[in-house]
Design a protein around this motif. Structure first.
Motif, PDB file in Angstrom:
ATOM      1  N   ASN A 279      37.667  40.126  31.694  1.00 42.23           N
ATOM      2  CA  ASN A 279      38.874  39.514  31.858  1.00 42.23           C
ATOM      3  C   ASN A 279      38.549  38.320  32.808  1.00 42.23           C
ATOM      4  OD1 ASN A 279      41.359  38.630  32.328  1.00 42.23           O
ATOM      5  ND2 ASN A 279      42.352  40.783  32.571  1.00 42.23           N
ATOM      6  N   LEU A 280      38.927  37.104  32.254  1.00 42.55           N
ATOM      7  CA  LEU A 280      38.364  36.048  33.174  1.00 42.55           C
ATOM      8  C   LEU A 280      39.514  35.774  34.252  1.00 42.55           C
ATOM      9  CD1 LEU A 280      37.083  33.299  30.768  1.00 42.55           C
ATOM     10  CD2 LEU A 280      35.936  34.639  32.206  1.00 42.55           C
ATOM     11  N   GLY A 281      40.845  35.913  34.324  1.00 42.29           N
ATOM     12  CA  GLY A 281      41.843  36.094  35.117  1.00 42.29           C
ATOM     13  C   GLY A 281      41.437  37.021  36.448  1.00 42.29           C
ATOM     14  N   VAL A 282      40.780  38.124  36.008  1.00 42.54           N
ATOM     15  CA  VAL A 282      40.533  39.136  37.308  1.00 42.54           C
ATOM     16  C   VAL A 282      39.243  38.607  37.830  1.00 42.54           C
ATOM     17  CG1 VAL A 282      39.778  41.454  37.572  1.00 42.54           C
ATOM     18  CG2 VAL A 282      41.560  41.117  35.852  1.00 42.54           C
ATOM     19  N   ALA A 283      38.155  38.080  37.093  1.00 47.50           N
ATOM     20  CA  ALA A 283      36.926  37.649  37.650  1.00 47.50           C
ATOM     21  C   ALA A 283      37.435  36.540  38.823  1.00 47.50           C
ATOM     22  CB  ALA A 283      36.114  37.293  36.507  1.00 47.50           C
ATOM     23  N   ALA A 284      38.272  35.640  38.249  1.00 52.54           N
ATOM     24  CA  ALA A 284      38.608  34.363  38.995  1.00 52.54           C
ATOM     25  C   ALA A 284      39.287  34.817  40.223  1.00 52.54           C
ATOM     26  CB  ALA A 284      39.639  33.560  38.087  1.00 52.54           C
ATOM     27  N   ALA A 285      40.285  35.942  40.032  1.00 60.87           N
ATOM     28  CA  ALA A 285      40.957  36.532  41.415  1.00 60.87           C
ATOM     29  C   ALA A 285      39.839  36.996  42.535  1.00 60.87           C
ATOM     30  CB  ALA A 285      41.954  37.383  41.069  1.00 60.87           C
ATOM     31  N   ILE A 286      38.905  37.733  41.794  1.00 64.46           N
ATOM     32  CA  ILE A 286      37.687  38.408  42.637  1.00 64.46           C
ATOM     33  C   ILE A 286      36.927  37.088  43.216  1.00 64.46           C
ATOM     34  CG2 ILE A 286      35.623  39.647  42.632  1.00 64.46           C
ATOM     35  CD1 ILE A 286      37.190  41.503  40.512  1.00 64.46           C
ATOM     36  N   HIS A 287      36.636  36.175  42.705  1.00 69.69           N
ATOM     37  CA  HIS A 287      36.061  35.074  43.257  1.00 69.69           C
ATOM     38  C   HIS A 287      36.755  34.392  44.221  1.00 69.69           C
ATOM     39  CE1 HIS A 287      33.358  35.540  39.886  1.00 69.69           C
ATOM     40  NE2 HIS A 287      32.384  35.039  40.360  1.00 69.69           N
ATOM     41  N   VAL A 288      38.018  34.405  44.280  1.00 70.02           N
ATOM     42  CA  VAL A 288      38.782  33.460  45.068  1.00 70.02           C
ATOM     43  C   VAL A 288      38.954  34.219  46.427  1.00 70.02           C
ATOM     44  CG1 VAL A 288      41.285  32.618  45.545  1.00 70.02           C
ATOM     45  CG2 VAL A 288      40.085  32.204  43.526  1.00 70.02           C
ATOM     46  N   THR A 289      39.139  35.341  46.306  1.00 74.33           N
ATOM     47  CA  THR A 289      39.329  36.687  47.219  1.00 74.33           C
ATOM     48  C   THR A 289      37.951  36.532  47.946  1.00 74.33           C
ATOM     49  OG1 THR A 289      41.000  37.830  45.755  1.00 74.33           O
ATOM     50  CG2 THR A 289      39.969  39.042  47.932  1.00 74.33           C
ATOM     51  N   ALA A 290      36.902  36.716  47.500  1.00 77.65           N
ATOM     52  CA  ALA A 290      35.702  36.819  48.038  1.00 77.65           C
ATOM     53  C   ALA A 290      35.426  35.460  48.705  1.00 77.65           C
ATOM     54  CB  ALA A 290      34.518  37.089  47.155  1.00 77.65           C
ATOM     55  N   SER A 291      35.612  34.393  48.106  1.00 74.60           N
ATOM     56  CA  SER A 291      35.489  33.063  48.910  1.00 74.60           C
ATOM     57  C   SER A 291      36.389  32.864  50.129  1.00 74.60           C
ATOM     58  CB  SER A 291      35.730  31.772  47.922  1.00 74.60           C
ATOM     59  OG  SER A 291      35.002  31.987  46.928  1.00 74.60           O
ATOM     60  N   ALA A 292      37.638  33.209  49.890  1.00 76.00           N
ATOM     61  CA  ALA A 292      38.374  33.419  51.164  1.00 76.00           C
ATOM     62  C   ALA A 292      37.837  34.182  52.336  1.00 76.00           C
ATOM     63  CB  ALA A 292      39.975  33.505  50.652  1.00 76.00           C
ATOM     64  N   THR A 293      37.566  35.273  51.904  1.00 74.47           N
ATOM     65  CA  THR A 293      37.031  36.271  52.641  1.00 74.47           C
ATOM     66  C   THR A 293      35.871  35.792  53.706  1.00 74.47           C
ATOM     67  OG1 THR A 293      38.048  38.259  51.492  1.00 74.47           O
ATOM     68  CG2 THR A 293      36.228  38.829  53.170  1.00 74.47           C
ATOM     69  N   GLY A 294      34.913  35.275  52.724  1.00 76.99           N
ATOM     70  CA  GLY A 294      33.665  34.647  53.425  1.00 76.99           C
ATOM     71  C   GLY A 294      34.136  33.484  54.389  1.00 76.99           C
TER      72      GLY A 294
END
Length: 53
Positions: free
Chosen positions: A21-36
């Motif tokens: 699901n590209l929406g879920v993948a995008a949300a995970i990428h954004v969250t990981a980038s913000a956390t980093g």
């Protein structure tokens, strides 16, 4: 992420199912980038404060 999304959508046949699901993948990428970014900011601030002491 945009390249992954483009290749996943462009190479699809009409009856194929996308493997993720590209929406879920995008949300995970954004969250990981913000956390980093938050972790990097904390490390840089700690380093700067350590240098001034």
């Amino acid at each position: 992420m945009p390249i992954t999304a483009y290749t996943a959508v462009a190479g699809r046949a009409a009856d194929s199912v996308m493997p993720e699901n590209l929406g879920v993948a995008a949300a995970i990428h954004v969250t990981a980038s913000a956390t980093g970014a938050a972790m990097l900011r904390a490390l840089v601030r700690a380093h700067v404060l350590d240098q001034t002491a």
